[in-house]
Design an enzyme around this catalytic site. Structure first.
Site, PDB file in Angstrom:
ATOM      1  N   LYS A  52      -7.424  -2.227   6.679  1.00 20.33           N
ATOM      2  CA  LYS A  52      -6.846  -3.727   7.383  1.00 20.33           C
ATOM      3  C   LYS A  52      -7.951  -3.813   8.870  1.00 20.33           C
ATOM      4  O   LYS A  52      -8.420  -4.478   9.655  1.00 20.33           O
ATOM      5  CB  LYS A  52      -5.520  -3.460   7.932  1.00 20.33           C
ATOM      6  CG  LYS A  52      -4.802  -4.261   6.677  1.00 20.33           C
ATOM      7  CD  LYS A  52      -3.299  -4.140   8.047  1.00 20.33           C
ATOM      8  CE  LYS A  52      -2.624  -2.596   8.399  1.00 20.33           C
ATOM      9  NZ  LYS A  52      -1.427  -2.533   8.282  1.00 20.33           N
TER      10      LYS A  52
ATOM     11  N   TRP B 101      -5.867  -1.941   0.708  1.00 23.86           N
ATOM     12  CA  TRP B 101      -5.964  -2.701   2.238  1.00 23.86           C
ATOM     13  C   TRP B 101      -4.837  -2.841   2.912  1.00 23.86           C
ATOM     14  O   TRP B 101      -6.330  -2.524   4.092  1.00 23.86           O
ATOM     15  CB  TRP B 101      -5.164  -4.057   1.506  1.00 23.86           C
ATOM     16  CG  TRP B 101      -5.138  -5.601   2.255  1.00 23.86           C
ATOM     17  CD1 TRP B 101      -5.622  -5.396   3.940  1.00 23.86           C
ATOM     18  CD2 TRP B 101      -5.465  -6.886   0.943  1.00 23.86           C
ATOM     19  NE1 TRP B 101      -5.544  -7.418   3.528  1.00 23.86           N
ATOM     20  CE2 TRP B 101      -5.007  -7.495   2.813  1.00 23.86           C
ATOM     21  CE3 TRP B 101      -4.808  -7.849   0.672  1.00 23.86           C
ATOM     22  CZ2 TRP B 101      -5.020  -9.148   2.623  1.00 23.86           C
ATOM     23  CZ3 TRP B 101      -4.815  -9.168   0.664  1.00 23.86           C
ATOM     24  CH2 TRP B 101      -5.144  -9.372   1.354  1.00 23.86           C
ATOM     25  N   ASP B 102      -3.798  -1.762   2.883  1.00 21.54           N
ATOM     26  CA  ASP B 102      -3.165  -1.387   4.199  1.00 21.54           C
ATOM     27  C   ASP B 102      -3.949  -0.154   4.859  1.00 21.54           C
ATOM     28  O   ASP B 102      -4.179  -0.593   6.622  1.00 21.54           O
ATOM     29  CB  ASP B 102      -2.668  -0.012   3.913  1.00 21.54           C
ATOM     30  CG  ASP B 102      -1.230  -0.039   5.461  1.00 21.54           C
ATOM     31  OD1 ASP B 102      -1.000  -0.834   5.978  1.00 21.54           O
ATOM     32  OD2 ASP B 102      -1.061   0.506   5.777  1.00 21.54           O
ATOM     33  N   MET B 103      -4.993   0.203   4.229  1.00 19.56           N
ATOM     34  CA  MET B 103      -5.959   1.531   5.061  1.00 19.56           C
ATOM     35  C   MET B 103      -7.084   1.160   5.471  1.00 19.56           C
ATOM     36  O   MET B 103      -7.866   1.819   6.121  1.00 19.56           O
ATOM     37  CB  MET B 103      -5.896   2.225   4.197  1.00 19.56           C
ATOM     38  CG  MET B 103      -4.597   3.453   3.688  1.00 19.56           C
ATOM     39  SD  MET B 103      -4.978   4.803   3.153  1.00 19.56           S
ATOM     40  CE  MET B 103      -5.794   5.730   4.435  1.00 19.56           C
TER      41      MET B 103
ATOM     42  N   LEU C  52      -2.563  -2.103  -2.064  1.00 16.40           N
ATOM     43  CA  LEU C  52      -1.552  -2.550  -1.572  1.00 16.40           C
ATOM     44  C   LEU C  52      -2.209  -1.512  -0.685  1.00 16.40           C
ATOM     45  O   LEU C  52      -2.786  -1.503   0.605  1.00 16.40           O
ATOM     46  CB  LEU C  52      -0.759  -2.892  -1.801  1.00 16.40           C
ATOM     47  CG  LEU C  52      -0.384  -4.671  -2.285  1.00 16.40           C
ATOM     48  CD1 LEU C  52       1.738  -4.455  -2.923  1.00 16.40           C
ATOM     49  CD2 LEU C  52      -0.558  -5.704  -1.306  1.00 16.40           C
TER      50      LEU C  52
END
Length: 159
Positions: free
Chosen positions: A131, A127-129, A124
């Protein structure tokens, strides 16, 4: 024929946290892994450490370790455990990153959920980093997906 096992966390009175007080302390290890599918350009930016938010893999390692340590706060029926070690590794392929987390403790219950939680949060965090580079023109993530999170190894050794 599949044999049905009884649940240890529920009975006719409702849900409870299993009492492990009488169990012996055992050296326990669990390893979990999972994948995040990303665009090849994104993987290359991660390799070259050119993601705007910072070092993706170092941040994901830290996030995984924090998640392992806090699993008992996130998953209601998990026990707090005396962890002795956490290892977080990544394998980068052209279209995916595999995260692998190994958790160790000397305790009365297993560390599988800690390992799975660590992998989940590592993925996760990745993914956040990424986006901003994974989004398409409509702000969607057509190629980004987290998959195959599972325990790949579990060990118990008497002390």
């Amino acid at each position: 024929m599949m044999i049905m096992k009884e649940f240890t966390h529920t009975d006719e009175k409702g849900v409870r946290m299993v009492d492990v007080g009488s169990k012996p302390v055992v050296r326990r290890t669990a390893t979990a892994e999972g994948h995040i599918l990303l665009r090849e350009d994104t993987i290359n930016l991660i390799r070259e450490k050119k993601i705007e938010k910072g070092n993706v893999l170092a941040t994901a390692q830290i996030a995984a370790i924090v998640a392992v340590k806090r699993t008992w706060e996130i998953i209601p029926l998990c026990h707090p455990l005396p962890l002795t070690g956490v290892d977080v590794e990544f394998d980068l392929d052209d279209d995916r990153i595999t995260a692998r987390v190994t958790v160790r403790c000397d305790g009365k219950t297993g560390v599988e959920m800690e390992a799975v939680t660590g992998v989940s949060v590592a993925l996760l965090t990745i993914w956040d980093m990424v986006k901003s580079v994974e989004k398409d023109d409509d702000g969607q993530y057509p190629e980004t997906a987290i998959s195959n999170i599972r325990v790949i190894k579990k060990e118990k050794l008497e002390l």
